[in-house]
Design an enzyme around this catalytic site. Structure first.
Site, PDB file in Angstrom:
ATOM      1  CB  ALA A 185     -14.212 -25.523   4.430  1.00 38.44           C
ATOM      2  CB  VAL A 235      -4.895 -20.827   8.796  1.00 37.49           C
ATOM      3  CG1 VAL A 235      -6.363 -21.119   8.521  1.00 37.49           C
ATOM      4  CG2 VAL A 235      -4.018 -22.025   8.452  1.00 37.49           C
ATOM      5  CG  ASN A 280     -10.766 -29.243   8.809  1.00 38.49           C
ATOM      6  OD1 ASN A 280     -10.662 -30.394   9.205  1.00 38.49           O
ATOM      7  ND2 ASN A 280     -10.714 -28.929   7.516  1.00 38.49           N
ATOM      8  CB  SER A 284      -3.652 -35.724  14.484  1.00 37.98           C
ATOM      9  OG  SER A 284      -3.129 -36.997  14.146  1.00 37.98           O
ATOM     10  CE1 TYR A 296      -0.864 -33.557  10.428  1.00 31.28           C
ATOM     11  CE2 TYR A 296      -0.803 -35.436  11.928  1.00 31.28           C
ATOM     12  CZ  TYR A 296      -1.513 -34.573  11.115  1.00 31.28           C
ATOM     13  OH  TYR A 296      -2.878 -34.711  11.000  1.00 31.28           O
ATOM     14  CB  ALA A 301       2.151 -29.030  14.578  1.00 31.56           C
ATOM     15  CE  LYS A 302      -3.166 -31.716  12.860  1.00 29.34           C
ATOM     16  NZ  LYS A 302      -4.361 -30.895  12.590  1.00 29.34           N
TER      17      LYS A 302
HETATM   18  P1  NAI Z   1      -7.183 -32.637   3.354  1.00 30.44           P
HETATM   19  O1  NAI Z   1      -5.801 -32.581   2.826  1.00 30.44           O
HETATM   20  O2  NAI Z   1      -8.274 -33.252   2.562  1.00 30.44           O
HETATM   21  O3  NAI Z   1      -7.657 -31.173   3.838  1.00 30.44           O
HETATM   22  C1  NAI Z   1      -6.800 -30.229   4.413  1.00 30.44           C
HETATM   23  C2  NAI Z   1      -7.341 -28.851   4.075  1.00 30.44           C
HETATM   24  O4  NAI Z   1      -6.516 -27.840   4.701  1.00 30.44           O
HETATM   25  C3  NAI Z   1      -7.336 -28.575   2.573  1.00 30.44           C
HETATM   26  O5  NAI Z   1      -8.580 -28.027   2.196  1.00 30.44           O
HETATM   27  C4  NAI Z   1      -6.225 -27.536   2.418  1.00 30.44           C
HETATM   28  O6  NAI Z   1      -6.477 -26.628   1.348  1.00 30.44           O
HETATM   29  C5  NAI Z   1      -6.323 -26.833   3.761  1.00 30.44           C
HETATM   30  N1  NAI Z   1      -5.128 -26.030   4.038  1.00 30.44           N
HETATM   31  C6  NAI Z   1      -3.821 -26.392   3.958  1.00 30.44           C
HETATM   32  N2  NAI Z   1      -3.028 -25.328   4.217  1.00 30.44           N
HETATM   33  C7  NAI Z   1      -3.863 -24.282   4.485  1.00 30.44           C
HETATM   34  C8  NAI Z   1      -3.668 -22.924   4.819  1.00 30.44           C
HETATM   35  N3  NAI Z   1      -2.437 -22.399   4.920  1.00 30.44           N
HETATM   36  N4  NAI Z   1      -4.750 -22.141   5.024  1.00 30.44           N
HETATM   37  C9  NAI Z   1      -5.997 -22.649   4.924  1.00 30.44           C
HETATM   38  N5  NAI Z   1      -6.259 -23.919   4.580  1.00 30.44           N
HETATM   39  C10 NAI Z   1      -5.198 -24.726   4.365  1.00 30.44           C
HETATM   40  O7  NAI Z   1      -7.047 -33.406   4.740  1.00 30.44           O
HETATM   41  P2  NAI Z   1      -8.138 -33.819   5.827  1.00 30.44           P
HETATM   42  O8  NAI Z   1      -7.889 -35.223   6.115  1.00 30.44           O
HETATM   43  O9  NAI Z   1      -9.495 -33.368   5.459  1.00 30.44           O
HETATM   44  O10 NAI Z   1      -7.594 -32.966   7.070  1.00 30.44           O
HETATM   45  C11 NAI Z   1      -8.362 -32.055   7.835  1.00 30.44           C
HETATM   46  C12 NAI Z   1      -7.745 -31.921   9.213  1.00 30.44           C
HETATM   47  O11 NAI Z   1      -7.834 -33.187   9.867  1.00 30.44           O
HETATM   48  C13 NAI Z   1      -6.265 -31.544   9.206  1.00 30.44           C
HETATM   49  O12 NAI Z   1      -6.010 -30.627  10.255  1.00 30.44           O
HETATM   50  C14 NAI Z   1      -5.572 -32.854   9.483  1.00 30.44           C
HETATM   51  O13 NAI Z   1      -4.306 -32.687  10.082  1.00 30.44           O
HETATM   52  C15 NAI Z   1      -6.572 -33.532  10.403  1.00 30.44           C
HETATM   53  N6  NAI Z   1      -6.419 -34.982  10.476  1.00 30.44           N
HETATM   54  C16 NAI Z   1      -6.616 -35.761   9.381  1.00 30.44           C
HETATM   55  C17 NAI Z   1      -6.450 -37.132   9.479  1.00 30.44           C
HETATM   56  C18 NAI Z   1      -6.626 -38.071   8.319  1.00 30.44           C
HETATM   57  O14 NAI Z   1      -6.300 -39.263   8.474  1.00 30.44           O
HETATM   58  N7  NAI Z   1      -7.147 -37.660   7.183  1.00 30.44           N
HETATM   59  C19 NAI Z   1      -6.079 -37.752  10.760  1.00 30.44           C
HETATM   60  C20 NAI Z   1      -5.937 -36.843  11.848  1.00 30.44           C
HETATM   61  C21 NAI Z   1      -6.100 -35.499  11.698  1.00 30.44           C
END
Ligand code: NAI
Length: 238
Positions: free
Chosen positions: A9, A56, A82, A134, A147, A150-151
């Site tokens: 989050a 997670v 998320n 994604s 990636y 997994a998605k």
């Molecule tokens: P971000 O990098 O800002 O946030 C990702 C979050 O996941 C971070 O808070 C991180 O600490 C957390 N995280 C990573 N490993 C973890 C673990 N083992 N346990 C708990 N938390 C963990 O990236 P964003 O963009 O906010 O991504 C959120 C979701 O949206 C992700 O699942 C990402 O794959 C998906 N997404 C993002 C896109 C983008 O263009 N930004 C596009 C499509 C999907």
């Protein structure tokens, strides 16, 4: 009062989802992994959320933490899976560790959190699960095969679990973002992002609040007859 947990989050999309669910009147558990400070910052001044450590990839610790949340609030109504990581590499350069880390975080994390949340939801015959997939899980991305795989798995898990839990009053849906302006995009140069935007029908990156609006919808009462669906928030890419 409805209670929600958002994993990962403290990231761009996660923070927007927390804020949106708070606006919607929920109490939100802000799952953080790397940054307690960011989680506390998000919660500062808000009476509708609290920070909880949740990695997670550690399935048993995550289950214990979620049981703790249930004891604290009495009922976890909404789970937003998320948390995620990204990595760009040629397929032949992906190591065993890269593969395991990607699948364990982006797909395993969804499995572990759903499995921990479901017994309580089934008992109460109510739940809203929203998984963040994604567009690459739908289309496939070059240099992001692990990636994308997994998605795509998250989408498959969503569709199958929706069928298994429908009679228990639980909906399971996916929001599938396109290119969203968060830290995850910082791996790309400005030139790469500009080239990317040229391919997006709307000509721009999406914002985290646009993704949060779709999550809010799936979590709402209005979406009560919608399950097993994938809603793209991608500016027309898919
Ligand atoms: P971000 O990098 O800002 O946030 C990702 C979050 O996941 C971070 O808070 C991180 O600490 C957390 N995280 C990573 N490993 C973890 C673990 N083992 N346990 C708990 N938390 C963990 O990236 P964003 O963009 O906010 O991504 C959120 C979701 O949206 C992700 O699942 C990402 O794959 C998906 N997404 C993002 C896109 C983008 O263009 N930004 C596009 C499509 C999907």
């Amino acid at each position: 009062m409805r209670y929600a947990l958002v994993t990962g989050a403290t990231g761009g999309i996660g923070t927007a989802v927390v804020r949106r669910l708070c606006q919607d009147g929920c109490y939100v558990y802000v799952g953080y992994h790397h940054s307690q400070q960011k989680a506390l910052h998000i919660c500062a001044g808000l009476s509708c959320c609290q920070a909880v450590f949740l990695d997670v990839t550690d399935f048993s610790a995550a289950a214990k933490q979620m049981a703790e949340i249930e004891r604290d609030c009495g009922h976890l109504d909404i789970l937003v899976n998320n948390a995620g990581i990204a990595q760009q590499k040629l397929f032949t350069d992906i190591t065993d560790d890269d593969w395991s880390r990607m699948v364990q975080t982006n797909l395993g994390g969804v499995f572990a959190c759903c499995r921990a949340a479901l017994p309580g939801m089934i008992r109460r015959k109510y739940g809203r699960i929203v998984n963040i997939a994604s567009m690459w899980g739908q289309m496939g991305a070059s240099c992001e095969v692990h990636y994308s795989a997994a998605k795509a798995g998250v989408i498959g898990l969503t569709r199958a679990l929706a069928k298994e839990t429908a009679l228990s009053g639980i909906t399971v849906n996916c929001v599938s973002p396109g290119a969203i302006d968060t830290a995850m995009m910082h791996a790309f140069s400005q030139a790469d992002i500009a080239a990317f935007c040229e391919e997006i029908p709307m000509g721009r990156l999406g914002s985290p609040t646009e993704v949060a609006a779709a999550v809010s919808f799936f979590a709402s009462e209005e979406a009560s007859y919608i399950t097993g669906q994938v809603l793209g928030v991608n500016g027309g890419m898919v």
